[in-house]
Write a protein that holds these residues in place. Structure first.
Motif, PDB file in Angstrom:
ATOM      1  N   UNK A 161      50.162  49.853  41.188  1.00  0.00           N
ATOM      2  CA  UNK A 161      50.063  51.043  42.648  1.00  0.00           C
ATOM      3  C   UNK A 161      48.369  51.050  42.732  1.00  0.00           C
ATOM      4  N   UNK A 162      48.344  51.145  43.389  1.00  0.00           N
ATOM      5  CA  UNK A 162      46.823  51.331  43.905  1.00  0.00           C
ATOM      6  C   UNK A 162      47.376  52.458  45.122  1.00  0.00           C
ATOM      7  N   UNK A 163      45.575  53.649  44.968  1.00  0.00           N
ATOM      8  CA  UNK A 163      46.227  54.425  45.886  1.00  0.00           C
ATOM      9  C   UNK A 163      44.899  53.598  47.338  1.00  0.00           C
ATOM     10  N   UNK A 164      45.002  54.192  48.120  1.00  0.00           N
ATOM     11  CA  UNK A 164      45.050  54.068  49.815  1.00  0.00           C
ATOM     12  C   UNK A 164      43.266  54.144  49.173  1.00  0.00           C
ATOM     13  N   UNK A 165      42.550  54.559  48.051  1.00  0.00           N
ATOM     14  CA  UNK A 165      41.267  54.836  48.369  1.00  0.00           C
ATOM     15  C   UNK A 165      40.544  53.454  47.865  1.00  0.00           C
ATOM     16  N   UNK A 166      41.518  53.370  46.494  1.00  0.00           N
ATOM     17  CA  UNK A 166      41.392  52.075  46.158  1.00  0.00           C
ATOM     18  C   UNK A 166      41.233  50.493  46.955  1.00  0.00           C
ATOM     19  N   UNK A 167      42.426  51.265  47.923  1.00  0.00           N
ATOM     20  CA  UNK A 167      42.289  50.157  48.480  1.00  0.00           C
ATOM     21  C   UNK A 167      40.716  49.196  49.821  1.00  0.00           C
ATOM     22  N   UNK A 168      40.522  50.860  50.060  1.00  0.00           N
ATOM     23  CA  UNK A 168      39.014  50.776  50.401  1.00  0.00           C
ATOM     24  C   UNK A 168      38.166  50.340  50.366  1.00  0.00           C
ATOM     25  N   UNK A 169      38.078  50.882  48.874  1.00  0.00           N
ATOM     26  CA  UNK A 169      37.051  50.270  47.758  1.00  0.00           C
ATOM     27  C   UNK A 169      36.894  48.909  47.477  1.00  0.00           C
ATOM     28  N   UNK A 170      38.104  47.750  47.833  1.00  0.00           N
ATOM     29  CA  UNK A 170      38.370  46.519  48.151  1.00  0.00           C
ATOM     30  C   UNK A 170      38.048  45.320  48.990  1.00  0.00           C
ATOM     31  N   UNK A 171      38.096  46.567  49.885  1.00  0.00           N
ATOM     32  CA  UNK A 171      38.415  44.693  51.366  1.00  0.00           C
ATOM     33  C   UNK A 171      37.968  45.871  52.805  1.00  0.00           C
TER      34      UNK A 171
END
Ligand code: ATP
Ligand code: MG
Length: 282
Positions: free
Chosen positions: A145-155
């Motif tokens: 699982x990823x948090x939303x903040x991790x998605x922001x960091x990624x893309x």
């Protein structure tokens, strides 16, 4: 054609003009094993269902489908697609709690960084659908699982917000259509990618029983695992004494009896017919 990849269920080729050919086999997997024998027609059913959904979703998000005009040996079970640069996030939406979401919820009341109210149980409907992205794990590993903040960091923040919005829109539209036809769409995973112009496009397969959880509405009863629309007979048989299989062992599962194969095939046909309102080969 160049063979690129074979997953548990699908085979991927690249054509001479740079398109992808995605071929759905009749293989079925359960508990992370590919089972024997195949389920006749499964690949055709899932390919046709996915194509039907792409059409239903055309005003929500553009998709990668180019043509269904494929070599005769793959007729009905394959789609020619635009090659996308895939976003490195599995975009999951959940409207109901079960599976890995339930495990995370029980541990900490949070799923992919989203806090949920107390008192939910296996199969509970969530107050509203939530975006619960996960990593695309390399072969043999499980998605995390990823948090939303991790998605922001990624893309980046803009793309993250669009992924979230598209995923929830696809879920909400899909769930609405399925519910009218007596099926709960508990959750679903979509894959998005960038096309040559930098637009976000829906790829892979969409709203199939392999990428989603479908539950018969009339049997929905929170507080226990829900019967599923596709692999229920297979899972029940494999975990019953009849199969003689020990799930915790390293042994591959035994071959499915003819009756289980036929009932499972019927279940896929029924899901297709209920959702699309079409006769399978009618
Ligand atoms: P499994 O699904 O068995 O766990 P897998 O995901 O590796 O394994 P498939 O789902 O069969 O196997 O593989 C399809 C692959 O193609 C995925 O990596 C998916 O991200 C990718 N893909 C889907 N659509 C496109 C597209 N239009 N362009 C490029 N890649 C795509
Ligand atoms: Mg896959």
């Amino acid at each position: 054609m160049k063979h690129l990849h074979s997953g548990k269920v699908r085979d991927l080729y690249e054509t001479d003009d740079g398109l992808l050919l995605m071929v759905a086999s009749d293989r079925i997997s359960a508990f992370d094993h590919v089972l024997t024998p195949d389920i006749p027609d499964k690949g055709v059913i899932l390919t046709q269902l996915s194509l039907w959904w792409f059409e239903q979703l055309a005003d929500v998000v553009p998709n990668h489908v180019v043509s269904t005009d494929v070599p005769a040996e793959f007729a009905g079970r394959a789609v020619l697609c635009r090659k996308l640069r895939m976003v490195p996030v599995e975009c999951v939406a959940r409207g109901y709690l079960t599976g890995s979401g339930l495990i995370d919820y029980r541990r900490e009341g949070v799923v992919s960084g989203v806090s949920l109210p107390a008192g939910l149980t296996d199969g509970s409907q969530l107050p509203e659908a939530i975006f619960t992205p996960s990593t695309k794990a390399p072969i043999g590993q499980h998605d995390q699982p990823m948090t939303y903040d991790q998605v922001v960091e990624e893309v980046g923040a803009d793309v993250a917000e669009r992924l979230r919005q598209i995923t929830l829109d696809v879920y909400v539209r899909g769930a609405e259509i399925a519910r009218e036809r007596g099926i709960i769409l508990a959750d679903t995973k979509i894959e998005l990618g960038w096309d040559a112009d930098g637009g976000l496009v829906l790829g892979d397969e969409v709203l199939t029983p392999d990428s989603s959880r479908f539950w018969p509405l009339e049997e929905w009863q929170p507080g226990r695992p829900q019967p599923s629309f596709d692999k229920q007979f297979v899972r029940n048989w494999l975990t019953s004494p009849e199969s003689g299989w020990d799930r915790s062992s390293d042994e591959p599962p035994p071959p499915l009896p003819d009756e289980i194969v036929e009932r499972t095939r019927q279940r896929y046909v029924e899901a297709y017919e209920r959702l699309t309102g079409r006769d399978f080969r009618g």
